[in-house]
Scaffold this active site. Sequence first.
Site, short mmCIF file in Angstrom:
data_model
loop_
_atom_site.label_atom_id
_atom_site.label_comp_id
_atom_site.label_asym_id
_atom_site.label_seq_id
_atom_site.Cartn_x
_atom_site.Cartn_y
_atom_site.Cartn_z
N ILE A 26 84.46 15.88 20.33
CA ILE A 26 83.13 16.12 20.93
C ILE A 26 82.07 16.41 19.88
CG2 ILE A 26 83.97 16.89 23.19
CD1 ILE A 26 83.52 19.78 22.26
N GLY A 27 82.45 16.55 18.62
CA GLY A 27 81.42 16.80 17.60
C GLY A 27 82.02 17.02 16.24
N LEU A 33 85.74 19.72 12.55
CA LEU A 33 85.72 18.79 13.66
C LEU A 33 86.06 19.56 14.93
CD1 LEU A 33 85.76 15.79 14.71
CD2 LEU A 33 88.20 15.79 14.15
N ASP A 141 69.84 31.47 13.26
CA ASP A 141 69.73 30.03 13.48
C ASP A 141 69.70 29.70 14.97
OD1 ASP A 141 69.49 27.37 12.74
OD2 ASP A 141 71.66 27.04 12.66
#
Length: 349
Positions: A26-27, A33, A141
Amino acid sequence: MAEFIRTQIFGTCFEITTRYSDLQPIGMGAFGLVCSAKDQLTGMNVAVKKIMKPFSTPVLAKRTYRELKLLKHLRHENIISLSDIFISPFEDIYFVTELLGTDLHRLLTSRPLETQFIQYFLYQILRGLKFVHSAGVIHRDLKPSNILINENCDLKICDFGLARIQDPQMTGYVSTRYYRAPEIMLTWQKYNVEVDIWSAGCIFAEMIEGKPLFPGRDHVNQFSIITELLGTPPMEVIETICSKNTLRFVQSLPQKEKVPFAEKFKNADPDAIDLLEKMLVFDPRKRISAADALAHNYLAPYHDPTDEPVADEVFDWSFQDNDLPVETWKVMMYSEVLSFHNMDNELQS
């Protein structure tokens, strides 16, 4: 001893325990990962992140240790929670967290948000920040893609890059710069928790307008766009700038007057405008706190002082200045993993 199975994802070997199945990527980020998976123990869908080569350098080992310590410490309904962690035979580290369906960035690019959703999402962001800040932690962030949301509109701040990573196919990815407080951007001074309030204010404005409030091309342009709305920084803020180059730059800019927020956000609720003005203040010392923002009239439909908890204890940052070899970080990491599972077993018993 846990049994491990190996599978290839995007050319990367995932070496996970048999507790997890149906891995789907998914990303991917710079440090790992992320795959979705089915937790055979609970029946829930989860996110599994592989930390790439966590013990390759002291810097990476320390970073991974810090992230694990923070996720273990920050247990709150509006913060992504760690459900499992394990170290594979190859000495890769895997973090397992909740899997939420989408994030605020995707929502904002798909449809305008109705007022009640804006209120509820902002309330949950500030509720999470109140807890984080009470633990002596700064997010640093905060941005829409770091705010995860499920189908029930439950919201969780995705901290420290450990949950869902930015989708490589995501269009219109927005730079972190858009949400960065001026005191970080221009390295004016040592910053504090107020930087997160600025970021939350930028996100709040984006939910109202449907587009980023300060979409700067670079730091100089970013600062210029901010002054177009807020006007020239007051003298008491300019006096706190430590860098001579930054000070010269700010002093060289033409004087600008603040634009009334009611003029900028013409269709916004007056209470929304009032809260936004208290969040987007140049001087971090005058920015509203997360706790006070929760008590603002705009969030009255959701505010419940008995259900907005603070951390039991402040996070221990004593390791932060330690310059240790990889092997020492590794021993400390194994100790943290062991204590996590012992704590997990105690909670379940």
